[in-house]
Scaffold this active site. Structure first.
Site, PDB file in Angstrom:
ATOM      1  N   ILE A  18       0.811  -1.220   0.000  1.00 23.34           N
ATOM      2  CA  ILE A  18       0.000   0.000   0.000  1.00 23.34           C
ATOM      3  C   ILE A  18       0.845   1.271   0.000  1.00 23.34           C
ATOM      4  CG2 ILE A  18      -0.336   0.292   2.502  1.00 23.34           C
ATOM      5  CD1 ILE A  18      -3.356   0.755   1.828  1.00 23.34           C
ATOM      6  N   ASN A  31      -3.011   1.064  15.772  1.00 23.72           N
ATOM      7  CA  ASN A  31      -3.476   0.606  17.092  1.00 23.72           C
ATOM      8  C   ASN A  31      -3.994   1.814  17.862  1.00 23.72           C
ATOM      9  OD1 ASN A  31      -1.105   1.777  18.515  1.00 23.72           O
ATOM     10  ND2 ASN A  31      -0.019   0.168  17.405  1.00 23.72           N
ATOM     11  N   GLY A  39       3.400  -5.034  10.714  1.00 26.58           N
ATOM     12  CA  GLY A  39       2.432  -5.118   9.629  1.00 26.58           C
ATOM     13  C   GLY A  39       2.380  -3.866   8.787  1.00 26.58           C
ATOM     14  N   VAL A  40       1.189  -3.536   8.364  1.00 29.46           N
ATOM     15  CA  VAL A  40       1.012  -2.406   7.456  1.00 29.46           C
ATOM     16  C   VAL A  40       1.341  -1.079   8.163  1.00 29.46           C
ATOM     17  CG1 VAL A  40      -1.488  -2.091   7.821  1.00 29.46           C
ATOM     18  CG2 VAL A  40      -0.479  -1.549   5.619  1.00 29.46           C
ATOM     19  N   ASP A  41       1.085  -1.008   9.446  1.00 31.32           N
ATOM     20  CA  ASP A  41       1.396   0.173  10.246  1.00 31.32           C
ATOM     21  C   ASP A  41       2.900   0.480  10.192  1.00 31.32           C
ATOM     22  OD1 ASP A  41       1.091   2.236  12.048  1.00 31.32           O
ATOM     23  OD2 ASP A  41       0.426   0.989  13.726  1.00 31.32           O
ATOM     24  N   GLY A 125      -4.489  -9.153  10.123  1.00 31.78           N
ATOM     25  CA  GLY A 125      -3.123  -9.586  10.416  1.00 31.78           C
ATOM     26  C   GLY A 125      -3.023  -9.924  11.892  1.00 31.78           C
TER      27      GLY A 125
HETATM   28  P1  ADP Z   1      -4.150  -5.520  12.061  1.00 29.73           P
HETATM   29  O1  ADP Z   1      -3.424  -5.265  13.359  1.00 29.73           O
HETATM   30  O2  ADP Z   1      -5.287  -4.544  11.825  1.00 29.73           O
HETATM   31  O3  ADP Z   1      -4.548  -6.943  11.913  1.00 29.73           O
HETATM   32  P2  ADP Z   1      -1.829  -5.878  10.279  1.00 29.73           P
HETATM   33  O4  ADP Z   1      -0.941  -4.835   9.747  1.00 29.73           O
HETATM   34  O5  ADP Z   1      -1.235  -6.884  11.216  1.00 29.73           O
HETATM   35  O6  ADP Z   1      -3.093  -5.117  10.927  1.00 29.73           O
HETATM   36  O7  ADP Z   1      -2.484  -6.669   9.076  1.00 29.73           O
HETATM   37  C1  ADP Z   1      -3.480  -6.157   8.254  1.00 29.73           C
HETATM   38  C2  ADP Z   1      -3.268  -6.627   6.840  1.00 29.73           C
HETATM   39  O8  ADP Z   1      -2.291  -5.806   6.208  1.00 29.73           O
HETATM   40  C3  ADP Z   1      -2.751  -8.068   6.723  1.00 29.73           C
HETATM   41  O9  ADP Z   1      -3.562  -8.746   5.797  1.00 29.73           O
HETATM   42  C4  ADP Z   1      -1.329  -7.897   6.184  1.00 29.73           C
HETATM   43  O10 ADP Z   1      -0.951  -8.959   5.329  1.00 29.73           O
HETATM   44  C5  ADP Z   1      -1.455  -6.603   5.418  1.00 29.73           C
HETATM   45  N1  ADP Z   1      -0.211  -5.855   5.141  1.00 29.73           N
HETATM   46  C6  ADP Z   1       0.984  -5.902   5.774  1.00 29.73           C
HETATM   47  N2  ADP Z   1       1.851  -5.052   5.196  1.00 29.73           N
HETATM   48  C7  ADP Z   1       1.200  -4.453   4.158  1.00 29.73           C
HETATM   49  C8  ADP Z   1       1.556  -3.502   3.151  1.00 29.73           C
HETATM   50  N3  ADP Z   1       2.765  -2.952   3.092  1.00 29.73           N
HETATM   51  N4  ADP Z   1       0.593  -3.140   2.239  1.00 29.73           N
HETATM   52  C9  ADP Z   1      -0.638  -3.672   2.282  1.00 29.73           C
HETATM   53  N5  ADP Z   1      -1.032  -4.569   3.208  1.00 29.73           N
HETATM   54  C10 ADP Z   1      -0.123  -4.967   4.122  1.00 29.73           C
END
Ligand code: ADP
Length: 176
Positions: A18, A31, A39-41, A125
């Site tokens: 993303i 969070n 993860g995405v954060d 995630g």
């Molecule tokens: P949450 O804590 O809301 O579960 P996560 O970041 O752990 O958030 O995961 C949410 C989703 O984001 C997961 O499906 C993960 O595979 C995905 N994700 C992780 N990194 C990226 C990225 N760079 N771009 C898009 N999606 C991502």
């Protein structure tokens, strides 16, 4: 199906990172302390640089289901919308809070005149929401919002990190 047209807005599913997507607003699965993490954060904070954390610290936090907006640091996007997904517990509240994340993120984008928005798969995630269930909740919340706010957005993208997630969202889009 990889795309739909809801209320004059193009809705698309794509696989990718993303932080690399062409969009005005990037939604972050944050969070409740807006403290950054994995993860995405983590990926968004790494791409945006320290300015993003400074803005998050100033805001201080965000309750589950709500959304707050900041700049995007050195990312190409104009804004980051931070929303806090529910930690999956298997209660009926989960779906309500997850839908709120999408609705409130779109509200922040609309208030700020952002025409294109990219969402990750919130809560699927670390927060453990089952992918198929989360996909249905996400897509029906976005569809209902776009139908009720026709012509507000140009394009809404769901950016799925891997093929498993893309497949789940594609199935959900076929099912809607
Ligand atoms: P949450 O804590 O809301 O579960 P996560 O970041 O752990 O958030 O995961 C949410 C989703 O984001 C997961 O499906 C993960 O595979 C995905 N994700 C992780 N990194 C990226 C990225 N760079 N771009 C898009 N999606 C991502």
């Amino acid at each position: 199906m990889l795309q739909a047209n809801w209320g004059d807005t193009l809705f698309t599913l794509q696989k990718g990172d993303i932080t690399q997507v062409e969009t005005q607003a990037v939604v972050n699965a944050a969070n409740s302390r807006l403290a950054g993490g994995g993860g995405v954060d983590g990926a968004i904070h790494r791409a945006a640089g320290p300015e993003l954390m400074a803005e998050c610290r100033e805001i201080g936090g965000c309750p589950t289901g709500q959304a707050v907006i900041t700049g995007a640091g050195c990312m190409k996007a104009l804004k980051v919308i931070h929303t806090v997904g529910p930690i999956y517990r298997g209660s009926p509240k989960d779906a309500e809070l997850l839908a709120d994340c999408y609705v409130n993120s779109l509200e922040r984008a609309r208030e700020n005149g952002l025409a294109t928005v990219a969402f990750p798969s919130i809560s699927t995630g670390a927060y453990g929401y089952p992918l198929d269930q989360a996909a249905l909740v996400a897509l029906s919340a976005v569809r209902d919002y776009l139908m009720a706010h026709a012509g507000v957005f140009k394009e809404i993208k769901m950016v799925l990190f891997d093929q498993t997630a893309l497949d789940a969202y594609q199935r959900a889009l076929d099912e809607l």
